[in-house]
Scaffold this motif. Structure first.
Motif, PDB file in Angstrom:
ATOM      1  N   PHE A   6     -20.367   2.476  -8.150  1.00 26.87           N
ATOM      2  CA  PHE A   6     -19.964   2.163  -6.780  1.00 26.87           C
ATOM      3  C   PHE A   6     -19.727   3.448  -6.003  1.00 26.87           C
ATOM      4  O   PHE A   6     -19.536   4.517  -6.589  1.00 26.87           O
ATOM      5  CB  PHE A   6     -18.703   1.285  -6.756  1.00 26.87           C
ATOM      6  N   ARG A   7     -19.770   3.318  -4.681  1.00 29.32           N
ATOM      7  CA  ARG A   7     -19.443   4.418  -3.783  1.00 29.32           C
ATOM      8  C   ARG A   7     -18.471   3.900  -2.740  1.00 29.32           C
ATOM      9  O   ARG A   7     -18.679   2.833  -2.161  1.00 29.32           O
ATOM     10  CB  ARG A   7     -20.710   4.953  -3.097  1.00 29.32           C
ATOM     11  N   ARG A   8     -17.415   4.655  -2.517  1.00 33.85           N
ATOM     12  CA  ARG A   8     -16.400   4.212  -1.564  1.00 33.85           C
ATOM     13  C   ARG A   8     -16.884   4.249  -0.119  1.00 33.85           C
ATOM     14  O   ARG A   8     -16.294   3.595   0.749  1.00 33.85           O
ATOM     15  CB  ARG A   8     -15.125   5.043  -1.725  1.00 33.85           C
ATOM     16  N   ASP A   9     -17.949   4.987   0.165  1.00 34.59           N
ATOM     17  CA  ASP A   9     -18.484   4.974   1.531  1.00 34.59           C
ATOM     18  C   ASP A   9     -19.410   3.778   1.748  1.00 34.59           C
ATOM     19  O   ASP A   9     -19.809   3.495   2.881  1.00 34.59           O
ATOM     20  CB  ASP A   9     -19.218   6.280   1.845  1.00 34.59           C
TER      21      ASP A   9
ATOM     22  N   CYS B 285     -18.626   0.647  -0.011  1.00 34.73           N
ATOM     23  CA  CYS B 285     -17.816  -0.539  -0.270  1.00 34.73           C
ATOM     24  C   CYS B 285     -16.349  -0.247  -0.023  1.00 34.73           C
ATOM     25  O   CYS B 285     -15.864   0.848  -0.364  1.00 34.73           O
ATOM     26  CB  CYS B 285     -17.962  -1.003  -1.726  1.00 34.73           C
ATOM     27  N   GLY B 286     -15.630  -1.211   0.539  1.00 34.46           N
ATOM     28  CA  GLY B 286     -14.191  -1.092   0.679  1.00 34.46           C
ATOM     29  C   GLY B 286     -13.505  -1.323  -0.661  1.00 34.46           C
ATOM     30  O   GLY B 286     -14.107  -1.792  -1.623  1.00 34.46           O
ATOM     31  N   ALA B 287     -12.215  -1.010  -0.709  1.00 35.14           N
ATOM     32  CA  ALA B 287     -11.457  -1.163  -1.953  1.00 35.14           C
ATOM     33  C   ALA B 287     -11.463  -2.607  -2.441  1.00 35.14           C
ATOM     34  O   ALA B 287     -11.646  -2.879  -3.636  1.00 35.14           O
ATOM     35  CB  ALA B 287     -10.023  -0.674  -1.740  1.00 35.14           C
TER      36      ALA B 287
ATOM     37  N   TRP C  47      -5.488   2.341  -0.972  1.00 33.61           N
ATOM     38  CA  TRP C  47      -6.787   2.008  -1.570  1.00 33.61           C
ATOM     39  C   TRP C  47      -6.564   1.211  -2.853  1.00 33.61           C
ATOM     40  O   TRP C  47      -7.240   0.216  -3.101  1.00 33.61           O
ATOM     41  CB  TRP C  47      -7.588   3.278  -1.867  1.00 33.61           C
ATOM     42  N   ALA C  48      -5.624   1.649  -3.672  1.00 33.11           N
ATOM     43  CA  ALA C  48      -5.324   0.927  -4.920  1.00 33.11           C
ATOM     44  C   ALA C  48      -4.810  -0.477  -4.625  1.00 33.11           C
ATOM     45  O   ALA C  48      -5.113  -1.432  -5.350  1.00 33.11           O
ATOM     46  CB  ALA C  48      -4.305   1.706  -5.745  1.00 33.11           C
ATOM     47  N   GLU C  49      -4.041  -0.612  -3.553  1.00 32.91           N
ATOM     48  CA  GLU C  49      -3.551  -1.939  -3.176  1.00 32.91           C
ATOM     49  C   GLU C  49      -4.715  -2.842  -2.766  1.00 32.91           C
ATOM     50  O   GLU C  49      -4.756  -4.028  -3.116  1.00 32.91           O
ATOM     51  CB  GLU C  49      -2.551  -1.816  -2.041  1.00 32.91           C
ATOM     52  N   GLY C  50      -5.671  -2.285  -2.034  1.00 32.37           N
ATOM     53  CA  GLY C  50      -6.850  -3.067  -1.651  1.00 32.37           C
ATOM     54  C   GLY C  50      -7.664  -3.479  -2.857  1.00 32.37           C
ATOM     55  O   GLY C  50      -8.187  -4.604  -2.922  1.00 32.37           O
TER      56      GLY C  50
END
Length: 312
Positions: free
Chosen positions: A56-59, A61-63, A102-105
């Motif tokens: 995955f890539r954070r740019d 996909c959202g958390a 981000w971890a919460e998401g």
């Protein structure tokens, strides 16, 4: 606020407050181990790992999207055994500078996907790491049924598929080329739509073998063919080619059947059934089992890519 500022136990506390409780959860997060009800007396277990930059890539996909994807990859494996998912355990290795939101998401996405099948995240672990890594273990309950394995396909069986296929692979290609549309395809990559209920349903219908298509239909059916010591032929005319996928393939110069036959991440279920079984509409016949070995397409060798390999 970064995870370094929050601290390990602050991070755990924030995540735990976002986790629900499944019907099989007897003791959830907060103790040395969770306790999950297994009324059947047998536990189905599967594990998978997602590494940033590889899976995955954070740019892209959202958390929460990544949470959905991480949960789906494991829950689909449980369904492919004919079982009902009950719980997830999650190990999270994160860079200390990562924002705690981000971890919460991520926790929200994991919780929401597990909730689709009445399961819950019941525990896990955290660690600092230079590479963001998410390891998930899923548990499931057969509820009295026999597990559906990969080694039971018989000559004369039909091969059927439940769930969409090729959408996520098309979305990945779109994103990798720097585009964000068509939304249908990009969203399919970000959040799989897995037919979890179709796994136990296939078991009730007498499926002789089953597999979660995570790495590509031809490659994964190859595992079934090898385990069952049979040959499998896939019928190319059995697949619908949505207009948006056709248009995207033309614009990007890609054979859309490469997405359909060798693309992963949609997590449909592929199963073999004895001839004469009446299948519900969500199961569509896409091939047949015969004496022999390997997988062909329209009785000919497939010359395109077969699917995902972590080390290829």
């Amino acid at each position: 606020m970064s995870i370094a500022e929050t601290g390990e136990f602050g991070l755990i506390g924030r995540i735990v407050t976002r986790l629900g409780t499944g019907e099989a959860t007897l003791i959830g997060p907060g103790d040395d181990a969770a306790v999950v009800k297994a009324s059947d007396g047998r536990v189905v277990a599967s594990t998978d790992v997602l590494v940033e930059g590889r899976h995955f890539r954070r740019d892209w996909c959202g958390a929460a999207d990544i949470g959905h994807r991480a949960a789906a990859a494991n829950l689909a494996d449980i369904a492919a055994m004919g079982a009902v998912p009950t719980a997830l355990l999650v190990a999270l290795c994160v860079p200390v500078g990562l924002d705690v939101t981000w971890a919460e998401g991520l926790a929200d996405g994991l919780t929401a996907e597990a909730g689709l099948v009445g399961a819950a995240v019941v525990g896990g672990d955290t660690s600092a790491s230079p590479t963001l890594t998410i390891a998930v273990t899923a548990l499931g309950d057969l509820r009295g049924a026999a597990p559906v394995t990969r080694d039971g396909a018989q000559p004369g069986d039909v091969v059927a598929l439940a769930g969409r296929i090729g959408y996520a692979a098309a979305g990945l290609t779109v994103l990798s080329r720097g585009f964000r549309t068509p939304k249908l395809l990009v969203d399919a990559y970000r959040r799989p739509a897995v037919p979890y209920h179709a796994g136990p349903e296939a078991a009730r219908l007498g499926a002789t073998s089953m597999i979660d298509v995570s790495d590509g239909l031809l490659q994964d059916l190859g595992h079934v063919a090898e385990a069952s010591v049979v040959g499998i032929d896939v019928h190319s005319d059995a697949f619908d080619l949505p207009g948006q996928m056709r248009d995207a393939a033309k614009a990007l110069g890609v054979d859309p059947y490469q997405w359909l036959l060798a693309g992963g991440d949609d997590h449909p279920l592929a199963a073999t059934f004895p001839p004469g079984v009446t299948l519900p509409p969500e199961w569509r016949v896409v091939g047949s089992v015969h004496d022999g070995s390997g997988v062909t397409v329209d009785r000919k060798p497939w010359t395109g890519g077969l699917g995902w390999d972590h080390f290829r």
